[in-house]
Scaffold this motif. Structure first.
Motif, mmCIF file in Angstrom:
data_model
loop_
_atom_site.group_PDB
_atom_site.id
_atom_site.type_symbol
_atom_site.label_atom_id
_atom_site.label_comp_id
_atom_site.label_asym_id
_atom_site.label_seq_id
_atom_site.Cartn_x
_atom_site.Cartn_y
_atom_site.Cartn_z
ATOM 1 N N TYR A 230 0.836 -1.202 0.000
ATOM 2 C CA TYR A 230 0.000 0.000 0.000
ATOM 3 C C TYR A 230 0.868 1.248 0.000
ATOM 4 C CZ TYR A 230 -3.262 3.632 1.258
ATOM 5 O OH TYR A 230 -3.982 4.794 1.253
ATOM 6 N N SER A 351 -2.661 -6.017 -0.250
ATOM 7 C CA SER A 351 -2.637 -4.746 -0.956
ATOM 8 C C SER A 351 -4.046 -4.249 -1.257
ATOM 9 C CB SER A 351 -1.836 -4.883 -2.250
ATOM 10 O OG SER A 351 -1.814 -3.670 -2.958
ATOM 11 N N SER A 355 -6.020 -0.762 0.072
ATOM 12 C CA SER A 355 -6.625 0.220 -0.829
ATOM 13 C C SER A 355 -8.117 0.386 -0.561
ATOM 14 C CB SER A 355 -6.404 -0.202 -2.286
ATOM 15 O OG SER A 355 -5.028 -0.242 -2.595
#
Length: 399
Positions: A230, A351, A355
């Motif tokens: 991230y 990840s 997000s």
């Protein structure tokens, strides 16, 4: 043992380095977020989700690369990955809405990158059975240097030609490196397995997932990947919007990440041959925890921000390098691809979670707080696993 053809070995090494350098370029993605946000008139958090999808597709592509190799052959799959990577980057420049951006820049680029990455790296290691660590270091180093080299290239391209043309030139450069490298690569002969230290049982995946420690390892891996991926995807934007750095100074964060990521891979990878890998992972988790705490609780300037980001990137790079060996320490080498493959999905899942949290709650801080909590819990999990390995094991790292 039959001697391996010297020319094929070293042509393969050079080809792998070229492939990895081109594939590593995707870690400069945050340089384009601001431009894509302006072009599409969409919030930065929604645009930044592209890198989360890229990471998820990368993980899935990596997990499927072995099956593709068995069906179509290594060189064919690697060349196709290079062509798909170039196509995905070019199509990203033409995306007119978020959906197309997610498909082109997220799914297509990520799947191509992941397929080429794990395929060429693992093949190179097989060509050097007596120097696996050195072969891994060259390959891993090239991947890290790719993000560093393309940072300067892409910044220059954006400055001179604009974002859309920069994507097109990046596509051509990455395609040429990966396809050119793939043409030099030969598929390694079937290697004999290397025994793990006495006392380590070879678990099947079905047996491994019934062990609580398997899911502790999965949580630890996900936590490091979420924090690292991230931050890599939004580093430049965090520097500008959260810390207040100028655009040129914030762009240097990409180079800091690339250098720290590479250093983590080399330093922690080397140390893992001398210190129990579970201890190395504890060190990596503590390092990431320090970085996240600095981002959240310390007034940041240029240098403290760079240091915090470097801590997280160092941890991420080292963890990715050490983890295949760690999984084999607990569950044996015979079924490593399957046992590690399921855990490796945390690379992409982490990840995407980062997000999504940022998008849903509006900003960077919610993801940073979640990362901090997960890293702290993971550090405790890693310490709880110290007694599980009463002896030191030596195995092959495959990432």
């Amino acid at each position: 043992m039959t001697a391996l053809p010297i020319s094929k070995r070293y042509y393969t090494l050079v080809g792998t380095i070229l492939c990895q350098f081109g594939l590593g370029s995707v870690y400069t993605w945050s340089l384009f977020n601001e431009g894509l946000s302006s072009k599409l008139s969409e919030p930065l958090t929604q645009v930044a989700l592209t890198f989360g999808l890229l990471s998820l597709a990368l993980a899935v592509g990596s997990s499927l690369s072995g099956r593709l190799q068995e069906k179509f052959g290594l060189r064919t799959v690697a060349i196709t990955a290079g062509l798909a990577l170039g196509l995905g980057l070019y199509l990203t420049s033409t995306a007119s809405n978020l959906t197309l951006l997610y498909i082109y820049g997220g799914i297509l680029v990520g799947a191509a990158d992941g397929t080429g990455y794990l395929l060429t790296l693992s093949n190179c290691v097989k060509w050097f059975p007596e120097r696996k660590g050195l072969a891994s270091a060259f390959s891993i180093g090239a991947y890290g240097l790719g993000s560093l080299g393309f940072k300067y290239l892409n910044l220059e391209l954006i400055s001179r030609f604009g974002m859309e043309s920069a994507f097109g030139i990046w596509a051509i450069a990455a395609l040429a490196l990966v396809v050119g490298g793939a043409l030099l690569i030969s598929e390694a002969p079937q290697a004999r397995g290397h025994a793990v230290s006495a006392g380590t049982k070879d678990y099947t995946l079905a047996e491994a997932v019934r062990q609580p420690r398997y899911w502790l390892l999965a949580l630890m891996f996900l936590a490091v990947c979420m924090s690292g991926l991230y931050l890599i995807g939004v580093a430049k934007d965090v520097g500008e919007r959260y810390v207040g750095l100028s655009a040129s100074v914030a762009a240097d964060t990409v180079a800091i990440i690339a250098a720290a990521n590479l250093l983590g891979r080399l330093v922690l990878g080397i140390l893992s041959d001398k210190i129990a890998r579970i201890h190395i992972i504890s060190i990596a988790l503590a390092c990431a925890l320090v970085g996240m705490a600095l981002l959240l609780f310390v007034p940041l300037n240029e240098y403290s921000f760079f240091f915090a980001v470097a801590c997280v990137a160092f941890s991420f790079g080292g963890t990715i390098t050490v983890y295949p060996g760690l999984v084999s320490d607990f569950f044996g080498l015979a079924n490593l691809a399957r046992n590690y493959g399921l855990i490796y999905l945390g690379f992409g899942i982490g990840s995407v979670i980062g997000s999504i949290v940022s998008f849903a709650l509006g900003g960077f801080l919610p993801t940073f707080y979640l990362s901090l909590l997960l890293l702290f819990a993971s550090l405790l999990c890693s310490i709880s696993l110290w007694p599980s390995l009463s002896h030191r094991t030596t195995t092959v790292t495959a990432h």
